[in-house]
Enzyme design. Structure first.
Site, short mmCIF file in Angstrom:
data_model
loop_
_atom_site.label_atom_id
_atom_site.label_comp_id
_atom_site.label_asym_id
_atom_site.label_seq_id
_atom_site.Cartn_x
_atom_site.Cartn_y
_atom_site.Cartn_z
N CYS A 79 1.03 -1.27 -0.05
CA CYS A 79 -0.02 0.04 -0.05
C CYS A 79 0.77 1.23 -0.19
O CYS A 79 1.57 1.38 -1.06
CB CYS A 79 -1.02 -0.10 1.10
SG CYS A 79 -2.34 1.09 1.00
N HIS A 180 -3.80 -4.71 -0.12
CA HIS A 180 -3.37 -5.17 1.04
C HIS A 180 -3.54 -6.65 0.94
O HIS A 180 -4.70 -7.43 1.11
CB HIS A 180 -4.38 -4.98 2.17
CG HIS A 180 -4.10 -3.58 2.49
ND1 HIS A 180 -3.17 -3.12 3.52
CD2 HIS A 180 -4.84 -2.20 2.17
CE1 HIS A 180 -3.34 -1.66 3.62
NE2 HIS A 180 -4.33 -1.17 2.85
N GLU A 182 -2.62 -9.27 2.72
CA GLU A 182 -2.96 -9.83 4.07
C GLU A 182 -4.64 -9.66 4.23
O GLU A 182 -5.31 -10.37 5.08
CB GLU A 182 -2.50 -9.17 5.26
CG GLU A 182 -2.80 -7.94 5.62
CD GLU A 182 -2.21 -6.88 4.90
OE1 GLU A 182 -2.63 -5.57 5.14
OE2 GLU A 182 -1.87 -6.87 3.71
#
Length: 205
Positions: A79, A180, A182
Site C-alpha cells: 500500500c 493489501h 493480507e
C-alpha cells in the site's frame, strides 16, 4: 525470519499474523541489525507519503532499507509502503521517495469516488514467479493516490478504476503491492506466499 519494518505508520500486526500463518517467523522491528539479518523484509504503510518519509529519515530506516536492498534479499512494500519505493509523490505537496524504483505517485483525477476502496480484479501482465499457482480474482484496495511508472518493465499487474492502475511492481529484489494482500483472501495470501518463497531462495544463494 521476515522483518516487518516498524517506522510508526503501518498495519504491522495484520501483516505479521499473515506471515506467521504461512509458516514463517515474523519480527516487527526497527532495529538495523535485525532487519539486515532477516531473510526478507516487508514495508507496510498507512497514512500520508510525506509523513512516512519523514519517519523513515528520522529513525534512520531510510538508510537501513538501502543497505537491505543491496544485500539482494527480497523487499516488499504494501500500500503506502509500495508508493514509498518510488521517486516522488505529490501527496500534500512535493516529497522525495526512496527512489528504489523510478516513478511518481499522483492523485486520482476524475468525477468518481476517491479513495479507490474495495475489491477489484487483478490483471496479471507478465509471467513471473510471484504469480505461480495464482487463479484469476479480486484483491482489496484502499488508496487515493496511484503510481505512474517511468519504466514499463517494472509493471507486473494492474487493476482498472476508471483507468489502468498500477497494482504490483517488481524489479530484481524490490517488489510492491498497492493493495493489501493480507486482507485479500486466498489470492492475496497466495501472492504473499510466493513472495515469501523468494526469501528461501535468497537464503540458499
Amino acid at each position: 525470519m521476515i522483518a516487518i519494518i516498524d517506522y510508526g505508520m503501518g498495519n504491522l500486526h495484520s501483516v505479521s499474523k499473515a506471515v506467521e500463518r504461512l509458516g514463517y517467523i515474523a519480527l516487527i522491528t526497527s532495529s538495523e541489525q535485525e532487519i539486515l539479518d532477516a531473510d526478507g523484509a516487508i514495508l507496510p504503510g498507512v497514512g500520508a507519503f510525506g509523513d512516512a518519509m519523514e519517519q523513515l529519515k528520522q529513525t534512520g530506516l531510510q538508510e537501513v532499507l538501502y543497505k537491505f536492498v543491496q544485500t539482494g534479499k527480497p523487499l516488499l512494500g504494501i500500500c503506502l509502503g509500495m508508493q514509498l519505493l518510488f521517486s516522488s509523490s505529490e501527496e500534500y505537496g512535493e516529497h522525495e521517495g526512496l527512489n528504489l524504483l523510478p516513478g511518481r505517485v499522483t492523485r486520482f483525477q476524475g468525477d468518481y469516488k476517491i479513495p479507490h476502496m474495495g475489491w477489484n480484479h487483478l490483471n496479471v501482465k507478465v509471467k513471473h514467479p510471484l504469480f505461480d499457482g495464482l487463479e484469476a480474482g479480486h484483491v482489496y484496495f484502499v488508496h487515493s493516490f496511484h503510481v505512474q511508472l517511468d519504466q514499463p518493465t517494472d509493471l507486473l499487474a494492474t487493476t482498472d478504476y476508471f483507468q489502468e492502475v498500477t497494482a504490483i511492481v517488481g524489479r530484481e529484489n524490490v517488489y510492491g503491492m498497492q493493495f493489501h494482500p493480507e486482507k485479500s483472501g486466498i489470492i492475496g495470501i497466495k501472492l504473499l506466499s510466493n513472495f515469501l518463497k523468494k526469501t528461501e531462495i535468497s537464503v540458499l544463494n
